[in-house]
Motif scaffolding. Structure first.
Motif, PDB file in Angstrom:
ATOM      1  N   ALA A  77       1.280  -0.923   0.059  1.00 33.55           N
ATOM      2  CA  ALA A  77      -0.283  -0.400  -0.132  1.00 33.55           C
ATOM      3  C   ALA A  77       1.135   1.117   0.023  1.00 33.55           C
ATOM      4  CB  ALA A  77      -0.946  -0.115   0.934  1.00 33.55           C
ATOM      5  N   LYS A  78       2.235   1.338   0.712  1.00 35.38           N
ATOM      6  CA  LYS A  78       2.339   2.493   0.609  1.00 35.38           C
ATOM      7  C   LYS A  78       3.640   2.563  -0.367  1.00 35.38           C
ATOM      8  CE  LYS A  78       3.678   2.178   5.420  1.00 35.38           C
ATOM      9  NZ  LYS A  78       4.493   2.350   6.731  1.00 35.38           N
ATOM     10  N   MET A  79       4.015   1.282  -0.605  1.00 40.44           N
ATOM     11  CA  MET A  79       4.937   0.990  -2.071  1.00 40.44           C
ATOM     12  C   MET A  79       4.265   1.832  -3.462  1.00 40.44           C
ATOM     13  SD  MET A  79       8.045   0.545  -3.034  1.00 40.44           S
ATOM     14  CE  MET A  79       8.053   0.289  -4.665  1.00 40.44           C
ATOM     15  N   MET A  80       2.952   1.967  -3.261  1.00 40.42           N
ATOM     16  CA  MET A  80       1.786   2.302  -4.750  1.00 40.42           C
ATOM     17  C   MET A  80       1.336   3.584  -4.191  1.00 40.42           C
ATOM     18  SD  MET A  80       0.738  -0.001  -7.021  1.00 40.42           S
ATOM     19  CE  MET A  80      -0.633  -1.763  -7.448  1.00 40.42           C
ATOM     20  N   ALA A  81       1.194   4.266  -3.126  1.00 42.20           N
ATOM     21  CA  ALA A  81       0.830   5.131  -3.189  1.00 42.20           C
ATOM     22  C   ALA A  81       1.926   6.107  -3.018  1.00 42.20           C
ATOM     23  CB  ALA A  81       0.548   5.745  -1.910  1.00 42.20           C
ATOM     24  N   LEU A  82       3.243   5.595  -2.843  1.00 42.98           N
ATOM     25  CA  LEU A  82       4.614   6.569  -2.904  1.00 42.98           C
ATOM     26  C   LEU A  82       4.777   6.902  -4.787  1.00 42.98           C
ATOM     27  CD1 LEU A  82       6.912   5.235  -0.108  1.00 42.98           C
ATOM     28  CD2 LEU A  82       6.157   7.589  -0.424  1.00 42.98           C
ATOM     29  N   THR A  83       4.523   5.504  -4.946  1.00 39.66           N
ATOM     30  CA  THR A  83       5.247   5.753  -6.702  1.00 39.66           C
ATOM     31  C   THR A  83       3.977   6.582  -7.297  1.00 39.66           C
ATOM     32  OG1 THR A  83       5.802   3.291  -6.293  1.00 39.66           O
ATOM     33  CG2 THR A  83       5.745   3.694  -8.599  1.00 39.66           C
ATOM     34  N   ALA A  84       3.234   6.096  -6.958  1.00 42.43           N
ATOM     35  CA  ALA A  84       2.195   7.298  -7.565  1.00 42.43           C
ATOM     36  C   ALA A  84       2.299   8.763  -7.405  1.00 42.43           C
ATOM     37  CB  ALA A  84       0.449   7.581  -7.201  1.00 42.43           C
ATOM     38  N   TYR A  85       2.759   9.501  -6.401  1.00 45.86           N
ATOM     39  CA  TYR A  85       2.941   9.899  -5.948  1.00 45.86           C
ATOM     40  C   TYR A  85       4.748  10.885  -6.915  1.00 45.86           C
ATOM     41  CZ  TYR A  85       5.820  14.216  -3.454  1.00 45.86           C
ATOM     42  OH  TYR A  85       6.237  14.862  -3.201  1.00 45.86           O
ATOM     43  N   HIS A  86       5.634   9.930  -7.211  1.00 48.36           N
ATOM     44  CA  HIS A  86       6.472  10.516  -7.580  1.00 48.36           C
ATOM     45  C   HIS A  86       6.417  10.476  -9.424  1.00 48.36           C
ATOM     46  CE1 HIS A  86       9.460  10.832  -4.595  1.00 48.36           C
ATOM     47  NE2 HIS A  86       9.264   9.475  -3.669  1.00 48.36           N
ATOM     48  N   LEU A  87       5.360   9.807  -9.287  1.00 43.12           N
ATOM     49  CA  LEU A  87       4.972  10.235 -10.896  1.00 43.12           C
ATOM     50  C   LEU A  87       4.830  11.033 -11.429  1.00 43.12           C
ATOM     51  CD1 LEU A  87       3.372   6.179 -11.492  1.00 43.12           C
ATOM     52  CD2 LEU A  87       5.818   7.331 -12.999  1.00 43.12           C
ATOM     53  N   LEU A  88       3.951  11.789 -10.400  1.00 41.14           N
ATOM     54  CA  LEU A  88       2.686  12.602 -10.459  1.00 41.14           C
ATOM     55  C   LEU A  88       3.202  14.064  -9.750  1.00 41.14           C
ATOM     56  CD1 LEU A  88      -0.341  11.500 -10.596  1.00 41.14           C
ATOM     57  CD2 LEU A  88       0.666  11.890 -12.443  1.00 41.14           C
ATOM     58  N   LYS A  89       4.558  14.322  -8.810  1.00 45.26           N
ATOM     59  CA  LYS A  89       5.296  14.479  -8.701  1.00 45.26           C
ATOM     60  C   LYS A  89       5.818  15.891  -9.755  1.00 45.26           C
ATOM     61  CE  LYS A  89       8.959  14.947  -5.864  1.00 45.26           C
ATOM     62  NZ  LYS A  89       9.731  14.666  -4.997  1.00 45.26           N
ATOM     63  N   ASP A  90       6.206  17.531  -8.627  1.00 44.83           N
ATOM     64  CA  ASP A  90       7.229  18.125  -9.646  1.00 44.83           C
ATOM     65  C   ASP A  90       6.380  18.122 -11.270  1.00 44.83           C
ATOM     66  OD1 ASP A  90       8.480  18.806  -7.585  1.00 44.83           O
ATOM     67  OD2 ASP A  90       9.928  16.981  -7.850  1.00 44.83           O
ATOM     68  N   GLY A  91       5.618  18.856 -11.414  1.00 46.15           N
ATOM     69  CA  GLY A  91       4.886  18.966 -13.055  1.00 46.15           C
ATOM     70  C   GLY A  91       4.361  17.328 -13.715  1.00 46.15           C
ATOM     71  N   ALA A  92       4.943  16.571 -12.760  1.00 46.24           N
ATOM     72  CA  ALA A  92       4.258  14.665 -13.521  1.00 46.24           C
ATOM     73  C   ALA A  92       5.053  14.312 -14.803  1.00 46.24           C
ATOM     74  CB  ALA A  92       3.034  14.914 -14.359  1.00 46.24           C
ATOM     75  N   VAL A  93       6.753  14.985 -14.278  1.00 47.47           N
ATOM     76  CA  VAL A  93       7.742  14.507 -14.875  1.00 47.47           C
ATOM     77  C   VAL A  93       7.486  13.083 -15.314  1.00 47.47           C
ATOM     78  CG1 VAL A  93       9.373  15.171 -13.258  1.00 47.47           C
ATOM     79  CG2 VAL A  93      10.055  15.613 -15.724  1.00 47.47           C
ATOM     80  N   LEU A  94       8.053  12.448 -13.870  1.00 54.21           N
ATOM     81  CA  LEU A  94       8.894  10.824 -13.981  1.00 54.21           C
ATOM     82  C   LEU A  94       7.014   9.969 -14.863  1.00 54.21           C
ATOM     83  CD1 LEU A  94      10.044  10.157 -11.489  1.00 54.21           C
ATOM     84  CD2 LEU A  94      11.052  10.433 -13.260  1.00 54.21           C
ATOM     85  N   ALA A  95       5.832  10.827 -14.804  1.00 54.97           N
ATOM     86  CA  ALA A  95       4.323  10.476 -15.440  1.00 54.97           C
ATOM     87  C   ALA A  95       5.123  10.290 -17.031  1.00 54.97           C
ATOM     88  CB  ALA A  95       3.760  10.464 -15.114  1.00 54.97           C
ATOM     89  N   ALA A  96       5.649  11.425 -17.309  1.00 52.77           N
ATOM     90  CA  ALA A  96       5.373  12.352 -18.559  1.00 52.77           C
ATOM     91  C   ALA A  96       6.858  11.624 -19.733  1.00 52.77           C
ATOM     92  CB  ALA A  96       6.077  13.451 -18.932  1.00 52.77           C
ATOM     93  N   ALA A  97       7.616  10.979 -18.794  1.00 55.04           N
ATOM     94  CA  ALA A  97       9.190  10.230 -18.800  1.00 55.04           C
ATOM     95  C   ALA A  97       8.064   9.057 -19.679  1.00 55.04           C
ATOM     96  CB  ALA A  97       9.794  10.132 -18.066  1.00 55.04           C
ATOM     97  N   ALA A  98       7.344   7.968 -18.494  1.00 58.73           N
ATOM     98  CA  ALA A  98       6.816   6.616 -18.478  1.00 58.73           C
ATOM     99  C   ALA A  98       6.211   7.188 -19.970  1.00 58.73           C
ATOM    100  CB  ALA A  98       6.370   6.395 -17.725  1.00 58.73           C
ATOM    101  N   ILE A  99       5.490   7.696 -20.238  1.00 61.73           N
ATOM    102  CA  ILE A  99       4.768   7.333 -21.186  1.00 61.73           C
ATOM    103  C   ILE A  99       5.351   7.987 -22.905  1.00 61.73           C
ATOM    104  CG2 ILE A  99       2.986   8.938 -22.599  1.00 61.73           C
ATOM    105  CD1 ILE A  99       1.590   9.732 -18.902  1.00 61.73           C
ATOM    106  N   ALA A 100       6.380   8.818 -22.439  1.00 64.21           N
ATOM    107  CA  ALA A 100       6.357   8.604 -23.813  1.00 64.21           C
ATOM    108  C   ALA A 100       7.871   8.182 -24.238  1.00 64.21           C
ATOM    109  CB  ALA A 100       7.925   9.709 -23.897  1.00 64.21           C
ATOM    110  N   LEU A 101       8.809   7.633 -23.335  1.00 57.20           N
ATOM    111  CA  LEU A 101       9.294   6.395 -23.827  1.00 57.20           C
ATOM    112  C   LEU A 101       9.080   4.811 -24.428  1.00 57.20           C
ATOM    113  CD1 LEU A 101      12.851   5.430 -23.414  1.00 57.20           C
ATOM    114  CD2 LEU A 101      10.845   4.229 -21.096  1.00 57.20           C
ATOM    115  N   PRO A 102       7.663   4.542 -24.306  1.00 54.78           N
ATOM    116  CA  PRO A 102       7.989   3.700 -25.872  1.00 54.78           C
ATOM    117  C   PRO A 102       7.364   4.048 -26.963  1.00 54.78           C
ATOM    118  CG  PRO A 102       5.938   3.495 -23.794  1.00 54.78           C
ATOM    119  CD  PRO A 102       7.189   4.400 -23.378  1.00 54.78           C
TER     120      PRO A 102
END
Length: 468
Positions: free
Chosen positions: A391-416
């Motif tokens: 539960a902690k991992m899920m919440a923390l991962t979602a937070y890190h994907l969407l923090k700071d303008g969602a830069v890590l989510a954007a990278a994950a989406i763009a990569l493949p």
């Protein structure tokens, strides 16, 4: 550890007893795929307790609730699977149906509701650029052919929850998915970060047609369909040396109908089979060989094999540990963690494979259990590692994907979608070293070099789609 991470961890810890009670309740009342009505109701109840408004009845039993962040951005879906596995010998099997959570899906659902409790806590959602869809989905486990056919008459066209939800629009607007599972391959660490490749599969029903006759006085006048099936099984077994080890082919069968009366030459025999392999090419090759073995074994004895092929699951696309997973694991120093490596292969199958073919999937697996999956000896041995830590991992991962303008989510989406390979030979797509994230094409060309000091989205989410 930043202030939001602290709030996430504190929120999960504050709800520890609620989460453990939920996990045990779901574990004691397992239900089969597409019929998880009680389980779905319990998930919806807890999501409403988070102040969310869940949709229900998606692909019959799916439940989805969306939490909006403080700024526009992508949508990350936190996935949990509702169903159990038919395992009547399991000590916690539901006495009403013989289904048990011998694959740990109750742990997934606990991670989902725990993440919902944490991310909806005061001061957390406001830090997200985008939204989180908490999505409890039906029917990850294999649904028998007869049940599938009955469901098709009720409008459920596809064989598993995720592909049916893709078909009906349940995943429309979702940009990437977060998934978890108890360890599916041997792993000594508490956490395995990244997507390990999984086999895909296709389903077969083979009807062997023979001719009835008196089994004692005139067997020569009949055509024994059971003998045809037995010869086919022997032929399939002899195919083993034609399969490459790297393709991890598995074929397993079950005789569903084997004749009507002992003193009658069997006229009709029904065999079911699953053909698995690591790639679509290998799966097609193995399926063709299976069909050929059944067809010609039947013909050799004067019988006829009618072969019906049904939808299975797509192979899971492997992916290295996303930087958001690494950051989440770093906030849980009490847990050991390792990253998925090229060449790791799960011989089993999951409909996460269908999802991985159409969107990025950020995945981790976890410990806290013992015994073999789908068996009577599967058991949770450490509730904190099996229920609370995910539960902690899920919440923390979602937070890190969407923090700071969602830069890590954007990278994950763009990569493949930028042509970067995610197969085992080119798994060096993303490396996290000293806060610098590099995304590399199979040819070695660096397409993004994102410095930690440049925390901003790859593209704005206020209008232009990152995938355009």
């Amino acid at each position: 550890m930043d202030a939001v991470e602290q709030k996430i961890l504190a929120a999960v810890d504050a709800q520890r007893e609620t989460l453990l009670a939920f996990a045990q309740d779901i574990g004691a009342h397992a239900e089969p795929g597409f019929f998880e009505t009680r389980t779905a109701a319990r998930v919806a109840e807890l999501l409403r307790g988070c102040g969310l408004s869940p949709q229900t009845g998606l692909a019959r039993t799916g439940v989805k609730a969306v939490l909006q962040g403080g700024a526009p951005g992508p949508c990350a879906a936190v996935i949990g699977e509702l169903d159990g596995i038919l395992c009547p010998a399991h000590p916690a099997a539901n006495p009403e149906n013989g289904v048990a959570h011998a694959c740990g899906h109750n742990a997934q659902l606990t991670a989902l509701v725990g993440a919902a409790l944490a991310l909806s806590a005061p001061g957390v959602a406001e830090a997200l650029s985008g939204s989180v869809a908490f999505f409890a989905v039906p029917a990850e486990e294999y649904v028998p052919i007869g049940t599938r056919q009955a469901l098709q008459k009720q409008g459920v066209e596809f064989c598993c929850g995720k592909s049916e939800l893709l078909r009906t629009g349940g995943f429309d607007g979702v940009d990437l998915a977060l998934t978890t599972h108890v360890h599916m391959i041997p792993c000594e660490s508490d956490l395995l970060l990244g997507n390990v490749a999984c086999n895909g599969f296709t389903s077969k029903t083979v009807v062997f047609h023979g001719k009835a006759a008196h089994a004692a006085t005139a067997p020569h006048a009949g055509v024994n369909a059971l003998n045809a099936a037995a010869l086919a099984l022997n032929a399939v077994g002899l195919l083993r040396e034609t399969f490459r080890e790297c393709d991890t082919v598995r074929i397993h069968t079950n005789i569903r109908e084997g004749g009507a009366a002992l003193n009658v030459v069997p006229e009709t025999v029904v065999m079911e089979a699953m053909v698995r392999a690591a790639t679509l090419e290998a799966l097609d090759d193995a399926a063709r060989k299976f069909d050929r073995a059944c067809t010609h074994a039947a013909e050799a004895l004067g019988a006829h094999a009618e072969i019906l092929t049904y939808q299975g699951y797509m192979p899971v696309r492997p992916a290295p540990a996303d930087p958001a997973l690494l950051a989440a694991a770093a906030a849980l120093p009490g847990l050991s963690a390792q990253c998925a490596e090229p060449g790791m292969q799960n011989i089993a199958s999951t409909d996460v494979g269908d999802l991985s073919q159409v969107m990025p999937v950020v995945n981790f697996t976890h410990g806290g259990t013992a015994g073999a999956l789908h068996s009577a000896d599967f058991a949770v041995t450490d509730v904190d590692k099996a229920y609370i830590a995910p539960a902690k991992m899920m919440a923390l991962t979602a937070y890190h994907l969407l923090k700071d303008g969602a830069v890590l989510a954007a990278a994950a989406i763009a990569l493949p979608l930028a042509g970067c390979s995610q197969d085992a030979d080119n798994a060096q797509n993303a490396v996290a070293t000293g806060g610098n994230f590099e995304f590399i094409t199979p040819g070695g060309e660096k397409v993004i070099n994102y410095e930690e000091s440049e925390r901003k989205p790859l593209r704005t989410f206020s209008g232009e789609d990152v995938r355009d």
